[in-house]
Write a protein that holds these residues in place. Structure first.
Motif: not given
Length: 555
Positions: A223-244
């Motif tokens: 599934k990963v090979m056919r379709k890369p993971p959707a962006g909604k699950m992967v968080l950037t470092i900036t978003e992590l500080f915003e969540i904090l």
């Protein structure tokens, strides 16, 4: 974000594919300016090979319990916890009693460490047998549609890993006690993947030997090979500080164990931890260290400039002396200074070493007019040494590998190590080191002292001569019949900023050599005196409690 708020990361790996995570930790210590502020490495999560409780990822290979303890100690000595991924979803009652898993459980039970659990029977067993552990609820339970259960689990567990599908649902995340949950920030699987549970089942089957390793339909995940993971699950470092800032959630799980290559691991580490302006410097640092740890081919010309002084005390060893000198002269690293110290030997050793000295000008001779014993003989050689590094080789021992000095020197130079240690062998014992280990600074004092307690023999160390001079390190001449290696190696290990343990090269050690022959009463007196002296050293340097824990419990 307030100055008190920090992201607290748990890193995948560190016990098996340990060198990337280990070097990352050392890089943070050596170059803190390269990394984002406001981030702590709180723990790692991984498992050892051969443990049936393991789940999530297949861990291959083998490991001794001593090696396992060293790997955990590397992290625990830095106040970094180790969370064991005991998440196999196919366990039976019989598996709960597995002796190896239970031995690991007992050996590493302390409040700094934790276990990530799936099976309720195993969870109950761990809570009863080793209540010191933090208990962490695994994301492998795949709880997507029972939000109330996730919230309720925070009352039961020390930490609950939230499915990454909820990473951006701030309203839902605010319902949790922030200190009780952990977000999986870089999951590689697509959201709500219907095959995710099956993936965990297949891995559990392989761990238990119920399925062949090559029979894995999820490596790689189609599934990963056919379709890369959707962006909604992967968080950037900036978003992590915003969540904090928005939720107070600080615990973040960095999924590194499934990365297919070292290069991919480095890319992920750089993305989350390294300031962009320092990414090239960090990558270069890591690539250099990784090449060294992989044992890439040594270019002898690059190291030929460094001289090693080999100090060989001689007393009553004519039977073994030729084999000793032959092993030194056979070394592929040729820049040697061989200092033979004749401690007024009564046998025909002089005739043997003179013959060698006639055809090899690297050999120097020092003669004592009367017998001064081993410590004084080594000191005589050390005072005449001119090499960059020093090796003390007893004349009844010999080096087993022609590349011994070449390999030891490479690690000494590459890591700027004051001490480099090899394995050794004799008729009774093989002391082998599996994998390269770095012991840096006083943070590793416990492990460094344990290293000396286990094998204090100076002939399996290569010492940086400048380091020995800096701290005025010589052998104690009051120790006439034993213990001289212990106190010398003990003090050297204490002062060293970097020690490297190198596998696959060894010295052959004769336990009944001539220098070691003495009556029992003399040897016991000398060894007890050495023990008192290092106890006094520990007291002067204010680590007597650690000294007692390591040395006195093993006497």
């Amino acid at each position: 974000m307030t100055t008190e708020q920090k992201l607290k990361f748990s890193l995948g790996g560190g016990l098996t594919d340990n060198y990337v995570i280990q070097l990352f930790i050392l890089g943070r210590e050596e170059h803190p300016e390269w990394f984002y502020p406001g981030i702590e490495i709180e723990s790692i999560f991984d498992s050892f090979p051969g443990l049936v409780w393991n789940g999530g990822r297949l861990v291959e290979g083998s490991l001794t319990m001593d090696d396992a303890m060293a790997r955990v100690e590397f992290f625990n000595s830095r106040n970094i916890g180790v969370n064991f991924t005991f998440t196999n979803c196919l366990l039976t009652e019989e598996h709960i009693d597995d002796p190896l898993c239970n031995a690991v459980l007992q050996n590493f039970a302390n409040p700094l460490n934790g276990v990530v659990v799936y099976d309720p029977r195993l969870e109950a067993h761990i809570r009863t047998a080793c209540p010191q552990y933090k208990i962490i609820s695994s994301v492998s339970k795949c709880i997507y549609d029972r939000r109330e259960r996730l919230i309720a689990d925070t009352e039961k567990y020390d930490l609950v890993v939230i499915p990454p599908e909820f990473n951006r649902d701030l309203a839902f995340l605010r319902l949790f006690p922030p200190e009780k949950v952990e977000l999986l920030v870089n999951e590689g699987c697509p959201p709500y993947c219907k095959e995710r549970m099956q993936h965990y089942i297949v891995t559990s089957q392989m761990v238990l030997g119920l399925r062949a390793i090559e029979d894995n339909p999820y490596n790689p995940c189609k599934k990963v090979m056919r379709k890369p993971p959707a962006g909604k699950m992967v968080l950037t470092i900036t978003e992590l500080f915003e969540i904090l800032a928005a939720t107070g959630i600080s615990h973040m799980k960095f999924n590194n164990r499934g990365n297919p290559s070292v290069e991919r691991s480095l890319q992920e580490i750089i993305k989350y931890f390294v300031l962009p302006r320092h990414s090239l410097a960090f990558n270069s640092f890591m690539q250099d260290k990784i090449r060294q740890l992989r044992g890439d081919k040594i270019n002898a010309a690059d190291y030929a400039v460094f001289k090693i002084s080999v100090i060989v005390p001689v007393y009553n060893t004519e039977k073994y002396l030729a084999a000793c000198l032959d092993s030194v002269l056979a070394q592929t690293h040729q820049n040697l200074e061989i200092i033979i110290v004749d401690d007024n030997s009564p046998d025909n050793a002089q005739e043997i070493y003179n013959k060698y000295a006639r055809y090899d000008k690297r050999i120097k001779i020092i003669k004592h007019l009367h017998n001064k014993k081993l410590s004084a003989s080594r000191n005589s050689g050390l005072r005449q040494a001119s090499g960059d590094y020093v090796h003390f080789l007893d004349s009844d021992d010999y080096i087993m590998d022609a590349d011994y000095y070449k390999i030891m020197l490479k690690y000494a130079v590459d890591y700027n190590a004051e001490l480099v240690r090899s394995g050794f062998y004799n008729e009774r014992t093989t002391h082998r080191l599996d994998g390269v280990w770095l012991l840096g600074s006083l943070r590793d004092l416990s492990r460094k002292l344990t290293l000396v307690e286990e094998a204090p023999y100076c002939w399996c160390f290569l010492f940086k001569r400048e380091f020995l001079q800096k701290y005025n390190l010589e052998f104690d001449i009051s120790l006439l019949c034993g213990g001289e290696d212990l106190i010398f190696s003990f003090e050297a290990a204490y002062y060293a900023n970097q020690i490297v343990l190198v596998p696959n090269v060894k010295v052959f050690y004769r336990k009944d050599g001539a220098f070691r022959k003495s009556n029992n009463e003399q040897r016991i007196y000398s060894e007890n005196l050495a023990h008192r002296k290092i106890s006094e050293f520990a007291e002067r340097h204010k680590f007597q409690d650690l000294f007692r824990r390591i040395f006195e419990t093993n006497r």
